[in-house]
Design a protein around this motif. Structure first.
Motif, PDB file in Angstrom:
ATOM      1  N   SER A  48       0.826  -1.210   0.000  1.00 15.33           N
ATOM      2  CA  SER A  48       0.000   0.000   0.000  1.00 15.33           C
ATOM      3  C   SER A  48       0.860   1.260   0.000  1.00 15.33           C
ATOM      4  N   THR A  49       1.947   1.227   0.776  1.00 16.86           N
ATOM      5  CA  THR A  49       2.812   2.405   0.895  1.00 16.86           C
ATOM      6  C   THR A  49       3.591   2.680  -0.387  1.00 16.86           C
ATOM      7  N   HIS A  50       4.152   1.644  -1.003  1.00 14.59           N
ATOM      8  CA  HIS A  50       5.071   1.839  -2.123  1.00 14.59           C
ATOM      9  C   HIS A  50       4.397   1.723  -3.493  1.00 14.59           C
ATOM     10  N   ILE A  51       3.235   1.091  -3.558  1.00 11.49           N
ATOM     11  CA  ILE A  51       2.600   0.864  -4.864  1.00 11.49           C
ATOM     12  C   ILE A  51       1.171   1.377  -4.899  1.00 11.49           C
ATOM     13  N   GLY A  52       0.449   1.150  -3.809  1.00  8.43           N
ATOM     14  CA  GLY A  52      -0.951   1.562  -3.770  1.00  8.43           C
ATOM     15  C   GLY A  52      -1.864   0.515  -4.384  1.00  8.43           C
ATOM     16  N   PHE A  53      -3.081   0.933  -4.636  1.00  6.73           N
ATOM     17  CA  PHE A  53      -4.069   0.001  -5.165  1.00  6.73           C
ATOM     18  C   PHE A  53      -4.706   0.508  -6.461  1.00  6.73           C
ATOM     19  N   ASP A  54      -4.003   1.409  -7.137  1.00  9.19           N
ATOM     20  CA  ASP A  54      -4.502   1.931  -8.415  1.00  9.19           C
ATOM     21  C   ASP A  54      -4.098   1.046  -9.585  1.00  9.19           C
ATOM     22  N   ARG A  55      -3.199   0.109  -9.329  1.00  4.00           N
ATOM     23  CA  ARG A  55      -2.734  -0.795 -10.375  1.00  4.00           C
ATOM     24  C   ARG A  55      -2.193  -2.052  -9.724  1.00  4.00           C
ATOM     25  N   LEU A  56      -1.987  -3.092 -10.533  1.00  7.68           N
ATOM     26  CA  LEU A  56      -1.408  -4.327 -10.028  1.00  7.68           C
ATOM     27  C   LEU A  56       0.108  -4.212  -9.912  1.00  7.68           C
ATOM     28  N   LEU A  57       0.632  -4.957  -9.014  1.00 11.62           N
ATOM     29  CA  LEU A  57       2.075  -5.040  -8.803  1.00 11.62           C
ATOM     30  C   LEU A  57       2.785  -5.432 -10.097  1.00 11.62           C
ATOM     31  N   GLN A  58       3.913  -4.755 -10.370  1.00  5.99           N
ATOM     32  CA  GLN A  58       4.719  -5.047 -11.555  1.00  5.99           C
ATOM     33  C   GLN A  58       6.118  -5.501 -11.128  1.00  5.99           C
ATOM     34  N   GLY A  63      11.835  -4.281  -6.136  1.00  7.26           N
ATOM     35  CA  GLY A  63      12.950  -3.703  -5.398  1.00  7.26           C
ATOM     36  C   GLY A  63      12.510  -2.837  -4.225  1.00  7.26           C
ATOM     37  N   LYS A  64      11.259  -2.388  -4.229  1.00  8.35           N
ATOM     38  CA  LYS A  64      10.735  -1.558  -3.140  1.00  8.35           C
ATOM     39  C   LYS A  64      10.156  -2.390  -2.004  1.00  8.35           C
ATOM     40  N   ILE A 162       9.474 -14.462  -9.946  1.00  7.62           N
ATOM     41  CA  ILE A 162       8.181 -15.147 -10.062  1.00  7.62           C
ATOM     42  C   ILE A 162       7.498 -15.218  -8.699  1.00  7.62           C
ATOM     43  N   LEU A 163       8.250 -15.603  -7.674  1.00  5.63           N
ATOM     44  CA  LEU A 163       7.682 -15.713  -6.338  1.00  5.63           C
ATOM     45  C   LEU A 163       7.230 -14.354  -5.817  1.00  5.63           C
ATOM     46  N   GLY A 164       8.045 -13.335  -6.025  1.00  6.25           N
ATOM     47  CA  GLY A 164       7.676 -11.998  -5.558  1.00  6.25           C
ATOM     48  C   GLY A 164       6.423 -11.470  -6.237  1.00  6.25           C
ATOM     49  N   LEU A 165       6.362 -11.629  -7.550  1.00 10.11           N
ATOM     50  CA  LEU A 165       5.184 -11.160  -8.290  1.00 10.11           C
ATOM     51  C   LEU A 165       3.931 -11.925  -7.887  1.00 10.11           C
ATOM     52  N   ALA A 166       4.046 -13.245  -7.809  1.00  6.60           N
ATOM     53  CA  ALA A 166       2.875 -14.066  -7.505  1.00  6.60           C
ATOM     54  C   ALA A 166       2.370 -13.816  -6.092  1.00  6.60           C
ATOM     55  N   LEU A 167       3.261 -13.914  -5.103  1.00  2.61           N
ATOM     56  CA  LEU A 167       2.843 -13.740  -3.719  1.00  2.61           C
ATOM     57  C   LEU A 167       2.377 -12.311  -3.458  1.00  2.61           C
ATOM     58  N   GLY A 168       3.112 -11.345  -3.974  1.00  7.02           N
ATOM     59  CA  GLY A 168       2.721  -9.950  -3.776  1.00  7.02           C
ATOM     60  C   GLY A 168       1.367  -9.627  -4.386  1.00  7.02           C
ATOM     61  N   THR A 169       1.117 -10.145  -5.587  1.00  6.44           N
ATOM     62  CA  THR A 169      -0.157  -9.885  -6.253  1.00  6.44           C
ATOM     63  C   THR A 169      -1.316 -10.557  -5.522  1.00  6.44           C
TER      64      THR A 169
END
Length: 216
Positions: A48-58, A63-64, A162-169
Motif C-alpha cells: 500500500s505504501t510503495h505501490i498503492g491500489f490503483d494498479r497491479l504489482l509489476q 525492489g521496493k 516469479i515468487l515476488g510477483l505471484a505472492l505480492g499480487t
C-alpha cells in the motif's frame, strides 16, 4: 547423444524445475502467512505504501518490497522445496569435519538441516522474516534453497521474481483467511525428492474491493 535429444531433455528439466518449485514455495508461504496474519498485514501495508491500489504489482516494483522478499527467504529457509540438493561428487581427496572423503565420493547436501541448524540461526524453527533485514555476505552460505556457487541454480533470479510477483499480487488483490473451524494451518511436510505439504492448503479468499476493477 544427438543435439536435439540433449536440448529436449534439458528443456523438460527446466520446465519441471521451473513449475513445481515455485508453486510449492507459494503454498508454504501462504500457509505461513495464514498462521501469522500480522506478517501478511505488514506485507499488505508495504504494498500500500510503495505501490498503492490503483494498479497491479509489476516486476519493477519488487525492489521496493524488502519485507516481501524477507518472507520469501524465510519460507525457503524453513521449507526448501528440495531438502536435499542435487548430488555432487568430490573432485579430490579431502577431509571435512573430521571425516575423510575420497575422490569420486557422491555427496548429498542436507539443505533442510543446515537451514534449521541452531548453531547458524537464532530460534531456527521460528518464522521470523525480519532475520533477513541484515544478512551479511558470509551468511549467504547458510541459505541453500537454490544451491550456491558454480553449481547454484541458474534460475535463482527468475525464481525470486516469479515468487515476488505471484505472492505480492495475491496479497494485494485478495483478502485471505483460514477455513472456518481451523485455528492453524497444518504444516506437516511430505518428504520426497521435493518437499510438499502433506495436506494441501485449503483457504478462503475474496477480492479486495479497491482492486476488483484491476482483477477483472
Amino acid at each position: 547423444m544427438k543435439l536435439t535429444t540433449f536440448l529436449t531433455q534439458n528443456m523438460q528439466i527446466m520446465l519441471i524445475a521451473g513449475t513445481e518449485t515455485p508453486y510449492l514455495t507459494l503454498e508454504w508461504s501462504m500457509s505461513l502467512l495464514l498462521n501469522n496474519p500480522n506478517t501478511m498485514e505488514m506485507i499488505s501495508n508495504e504494498i500500500s505504501t510503495h505501490i498503492g491500489f490503483d494498479r497491479l504489482l509489476q516486476e519493477n516494483d519488487l525492489g521496493k518490497l524488502g519485507y516481501l522478499q524477507n518472507v520469501i527467504n524465510e519460507s525457503l529457509r524453513l521449507y526448501p522445496t528440495l531438502p536435499l540438493l542435487l548430488p555432487h561428487e568430490a573432485s579430490e581427496d579431502i577431509t571435512v569435519g573430521g571425516y575423510s572423503v575420497p575422490r569420486g565420493t557422491m555427496l548429498m547436501v542436507n539443505a533442510w538441516a543446515i537451514q534449521r541448524d541452531p548453531v547458524l540461526w537464532d530460534e531456527p524453527n521460528k518464522f521470523m522474516p525480519e532475520r533477513f533485514d541484515k544478512i551479511a555476505d558470509q551468511d549467504r552460505y547458510k541459505m541453500l534453497a537454490f544451491g550456491v556457487g558454480r553449481r547454484g541454480c541458474p534460475g535463482v533470479n527468475l525464481g525470486y521474481r516469479i515468487l515476488g510477483l505471484a505472492l505480492g499480487t495475491l496479497i494485494q488483490a485478495f483478502e485471505w483467511e483460514k477455513k472456518i473451524g481451523i485455528e492453524e494451518v497444518d504444516m506437516t511436510a511430505f518428504y520426497g525428492l521435493s518437499m510438499a505439504k502433506l495436506k494441501p492448503l485449503q483457504v478462503l479468499c475474496k477480492p479486495c474491493s479497491n482492486m476488483i476493477t484491476h482483477i477483472l
